[in-house]
Scaffold this motif. Structure first.
Motif, PDB file in Angstrom:
ATOM      1  N   PHE A 312       0.868  -1.171   0.000  1.00 37.01           N
ATOM      2  CA  PHE A 312       0.000   0.000   0.000  1.00 37.01           C
ATOM      3  C   PHE A 312       0.912   1.230   0.000  1.00 37.01           C
ATOM      4  O   PHE A 312       1.564   1.527   0.989  1.00 37.01           O
ATOM      5  N   ALA A 313       0.965   1.952  -1.126  1.00 33.39           N
ATOM      6  CA  ALA A 313       1.919   3.058  -1.302  1.00 33.39           C
ATOM      7  C   ALA A 313       1.184   4.389  -1.419  1.00 33.39           C
ATOM      8  O   ALA A 313       0.155   4.488  -2.095  1.00 33.39           O
ATOM      9  N   ASP A 314       1.744   5.411  -0.767  1.00 29.37           N
ATOM     10  CA  ASP A 314       1.161   6.752  -0.792  1.00 29.37           C
ATOM     11  C   ASP A 314       2.283   7.767  -1.038  1.00 29.37           C
ATOM     12  O   ASP A 314       3.334   7.716  -0.386  1.00 29.37           O
ATOM     13  N   SER A 406       5.755   6.503   0.761  1.00 29.07           N
ATOM     14  CA  SER A 406       5.658   5.705   1.987  1.00 29.07           C
ATOM     15  C   SER A 406       4.873   4.435   1.666  1.00 29.07           C
ATOM     16  O   SER A 406       3.796   4.511   1.083  1.00 29.07           O
ATOM     17  N   ILE A 407       5.415   3.282   2.056  1.00 30.80           N
ATOM     18  CA  ILE A 407       4.841   1.997   1.663  1.00 30.80           C
ATOM     19  C   ILE A 407       4.549   1.170   2.909  1.00 30.80           C
ATOM     20  O   ILE A 407       5.396   1.020   3.786  1.00 30.80           O
ATOM     21  N   MET A 430       1.276   1.506   6.124  1.00 28.41           N
ATOM     22  CA  MET A 430       1.668   2.702   5.366  1.00 28.41           C
ATOM     23  C   MET A 430       1.654   3.933   6.260  1.00 28.41           C
ATOM     24  O   MET A 430       2.541   4.795   6.188  1.00 28.41           O
ATOM     25  N   TYR A 431       0.662   4.021   7.139  1.00 25.49           N
ATOM     26  CA  TYR A 431       0.592   5.156   8.056  1.00 25.49           C
ATOM     27  C   TYR A 431       1.805   5.160   8.994  1.00 25.49           C
ATOM     28  O   TYR A 431       2.369   6.225   9.296  1.00 25.49           O
ATOM     29  N   ARG A 442       7.278  -0.051   5.737  1.00 30.10           N
ATOM     30  CA  ARG A 442       7.094  -0.764   7.000  1.00 30.10           C
ATOM     31  C   ARG A 442       6.203  -1.986   6.764  1.00 30.10           C
ATOM     32  O   ARG A 442       5.221  -1.920   6.029  1.00 30.10           O
ATOM     33  N   PHE A 443       6.568  -3.107   7.414  1.00 25.34           N
ATOM     34  CA  PHE A 443       5.711  -4.283   7.419  1.00 25.34           C
ATOM     35  C   PHE A 443       4.692  -4.152   8.535  1.00 25.34           C
ATOM     36  O   PHE A 443       4.983  -3.596   9.603  1.00 25.34           O
TER      37      PHE A 443
END
Length: 708
Positions: A312-314, A406-407, A430-431, A442-443
């Motif tokens: 999930f990438a932002d 950020s992923i 992602m947050y 981050r996992f």
């Protein structure tokens, strides 16, 4: 010329023949008429009953679901008035016999009455046992009553439930009334038109028997073939075989028109599916297409050893591009990002990866693990490559834009066993990447759920904290190194939580920044600091030239009109502009230097001093001094801490002081905690200093005693 004989001529000729023979069947039709009337009445009553029952069931489920959703906050805060108001609205609806709100032990919390006569009583009716363990809308009924219940939840926590009872008496009375009415009407129709119906039925039956063979070949068979093809097309099989013919009549025209229509539907379906499942800007799959794909992949993975990874990438700080350069530039950034993501996936042998744009500045990638392949390592390699590649500058409209990505990564089935939870956990991860400083990955871990919950609770507690008196200002003295004279103070925000005590500024200020609360708290801090500084000048003659410095966040620079806020506060508090110093971090300037320079120039023209805080820790610290108008810089405490033992830090600090002085800029050293640090900074020509060795942050009253 070939003579064309239409279906109308065929039917007219055959009808004339069949009508002569239809008279013999009148008696049979008359005999069947009564049975048909009875069958019609029975089927109609059955349909009416089914329709009424389904409508009441649908109405009850919708009402219970809506009422449960509306009671979450009232029940959480135990607001009986709000609960009673909501229940009263439902009780006013037709056929509603009762409404109950109960807790997890089955005790009544509210029954919609003003005095709540059943409050605290355990539910003991026949339906009560099943409703205590429901997880979704639940329906029970008997001959006289239908009970619809729904749980009331906040997140995963169940607070209780709600029950709505519907009386079936009115529905049954309506069915009896309709049945009686239908019986009477059918009887009247049968008696008044008995002869004519009999004649018509006799003629129709005779006609169908006579022309059955002709219809089978000329009409029924082709129509049946077309109907079969239509059902295939309706089911999505657009390659269905449509019969062809050389017939030169209406049926031939129909079959040819149907074939053309099939071809047109295929084209339109292809266009519609492309629009419905494709993002118009980037050409990637959209949210709808990706969700269907993810549902399919998860269903395939259940019960097998196949693993999935959801990335999930932002895009970091994407809103800044739209706000400063424009939405056209934002669209160009999104297209470049999507192209770079696809290139990185291809370079890392991601042929089986699925990429989609989820909307806005969010992208998702689905990785499917193979036999013997570690999906976690594959996802980590891909995420690391994406962070490196997307951290490079993007050329947009002749400018270099630094954004990053950020992923968050969630694994199936390790982190979730269904699609909804998998997507939620990816979003949480992602947050956490955003919280960790952005431009990283981050996992997901279960600890993150607790961190998100704490952060949400902190945001809730922070709202209104200033009005409740929990937030306050502390002032750290600033001294001139050459003379040792007190020249000002930096305003520092502090939060004393009523339950947890003092909260670290590094925690709650980041929450305020991320949630937007800083836009409310920032002006309040500015006003309070200016009022306190004006009070020092009024009460102590030695403080007439003291300044107060106030930190301004990057969000305050991007939103609102900071210059207008400062001018208003100075006018209302009476503090002279030259006695206010505005501090902003170097990272708040990066990427938007043109707009920030204009804003800071307006502040400086009004007399306000502008300081660049944490100087030297950004991406290109020294270069900003040539493009951003500032009056001074504050050397970050990380350099000051090691000036006595690290030659490199001493050299850097000396270089910053010399460079700033060559540009006519003052220098403040932060974090002076030892006498040796103070002495060496004074020796190297540093102008001002602050730190624990000079003075700890103190309340306004303590600072006033220091002035006295």
């Amino acid at each position: 010329m070939r003579l064309r004989v239409g279906l109308r001529a065929h039917f007219a000729l055959l009808a004339a023949v069949v009508l002569l023979a239809s008279l013999s069947l009148v008696l049979l039709v008359l005999q069947r008429q009564g049975a048909a009337h009875r069958d019609v009445q029975a089927l109609s009553l059955e349909s009416i009953h089914d329709f009424s029952s389904k409508r009441m069931l649908s109405q009850g489920e919708a009402a219970a679901t809506q009422l449960a959703d509306s009671l979450v906050n009232p029940l959480y805060y135990f607001d009986l008035d709000a609960i009673g108001s909501a229940l009263l609205n439902v009780l006013r609806q037709p056929d509603v016999d009762y409404v109950l709100v109960y807790d997890n032990e089955g005790r009544v919390i509210h029954d919609g009455s003003q005095d709540i006569s059943t409050y605290g009583q355990s539910m003991s009716d026949p339906f009560a046992y099943e409703v205590l363990s429901i997880t979704d809308v639940h329906v029970q009924s008997n001959d006289a009553l239908m009970d619809v219940s729904a749980p009331i939840r906040i997140g995963d926590q169940r607070l209780g439930g709600v029950r709505i009872g519907y009386s079936l008496a009115a529905m049954k009375a309506d069915e009896r009334q309709v049945g009686g009415f239908m019986s009477g009407r059918l009887g009247e129709i049968g008696r008044s038109q008995l002869l004519w119906i009999g004649l018509l039925l006799a003629g129709m039956v005779a006609l169908l028997v006579a022309i059955g063979f002709v219809l089978q070949r000329a009409l029924v068979s082709p129509v049946r073939q077309l109907a079969d093809a239509a059902r295939e097309i309706e089911a999505g099989n657009f390659e269905a075989n449509v019969p062809t013919t050389r017939r030169n009549d209406e049926v031939g025209d129909l079959m040819r028109a149907f074939s053309h229509m099939r071809d047109s539907i295929v084209r339109h379906d292809r266009d519609i599916r492309r629009m419905a499942y494709t993002d118009a800007l980037t050409g990637l799959s959209n949210r709808l297409a990706f969700r269907e794909l993810l549902d399919q992949r998860v269903a395939e993975g259940n019960g097998s050893a196949r693993q999935l990874a959801l990335l999930f990438a932002d895009i970091d700080d994407f809103k800044r591009v739209n706000d400063t350069i424009g939405h056209d530039a934002g669209d160009e950034v999104l297209m470049q990002f999507s192209s770079r993501i696809r290139e990185v996936i291809d370079l890392h042998r991601g042929g089986g990866a699925e990429l989609a744009r989820f909307g806005g500045d969010e992208f998702v990638i689905l990785l499917k693990g193979g036999d013997g392949e570690d999906i976690r390592e594959r996802a980590e390699r891909l995420a690391d490559a994406l962070v490196r590649e997307l951290g490079r500058p993007i050329p947009v409209h002749g400018r270099q834009v630094f954004l990053g990505i950020s992923i968050g990564i969630a694994l199936f089935p390790d982190d979730a066993t269904d699609v909804t939870v998998l997507m939620k956990n990816g979003d949480i991860a992602m947050y956490q990447a955003k919280v960790a400083g952005k431009n990283c990955y981050r996992f997901y871990s279960r600890v993150m759920d607790q961190a998100v919950e704490r952060r949400v609770r902190m945001e809730q507690d922070l709202r209104g904290a200033w009005e409740r008196g929990e937030l306050s200002l502390a002032y750290q003295p600033v001294y001139r190194l050459e003379s040792g004279k007190l020249v000002g103070a930096e305003a520092l925000l502090r939060w004393r939580h009523p339950e947890h005590g003092p909260v670290s500024p590094s925690l709650f200020i980041d929450v305020a920044e991320q949630s937007g609360l800083i836009e409310v708290i920032g002006p309040q801090v500015l006003r309070a600091a200016c009022m306190d500084a004006r009070g020092w000048q009024r009460d102590f003659p030695s403080a007439r030239e003291l300044f107060v410095s106030v930190n301004v966040s990057a969000r305050q620079l991007r939103t609102g009109d900071l210059a207008a806020q400062v001018e208003t506060v100075l006018r209302e508090t009476g503090l002279a502009a030259q006695h206010l110093h505005v501090e902003l971090t170097e990272t708040a300037v990066i990427g938007d230097e043109a707009r920030v320079s204009s804003l800071l120039a307006r502040l400086r023209n009004a007399g306000v001093k502008v300081w660049l805080d944490d100087f030297g820790t950004g991406f290109s610290g020294l270069s900003h001094l040539r493009r951003v108008p500032v009056d001074g810089v504050k050397i970050d405490r990380s350099f000051v801490a090691d000036v006595l033992r690290d030659p490199d830090d001493l050299a850097l600090t000396t270089a910053i002081i010399a460079m700033a002085h060559s540009l006519g800029i003052h220098v403040v050293a932060e974090g002076v905690e030892k006498e040796g640090q103070y002495a060496i900074l004074r020796e190297r020509g540093c102008d001002l200093a602050q730190g624990f060795w000079l003075g700890h942050p103190m309340t306004n009253q303590e600072f006033a005693r220091l002035l006295a």
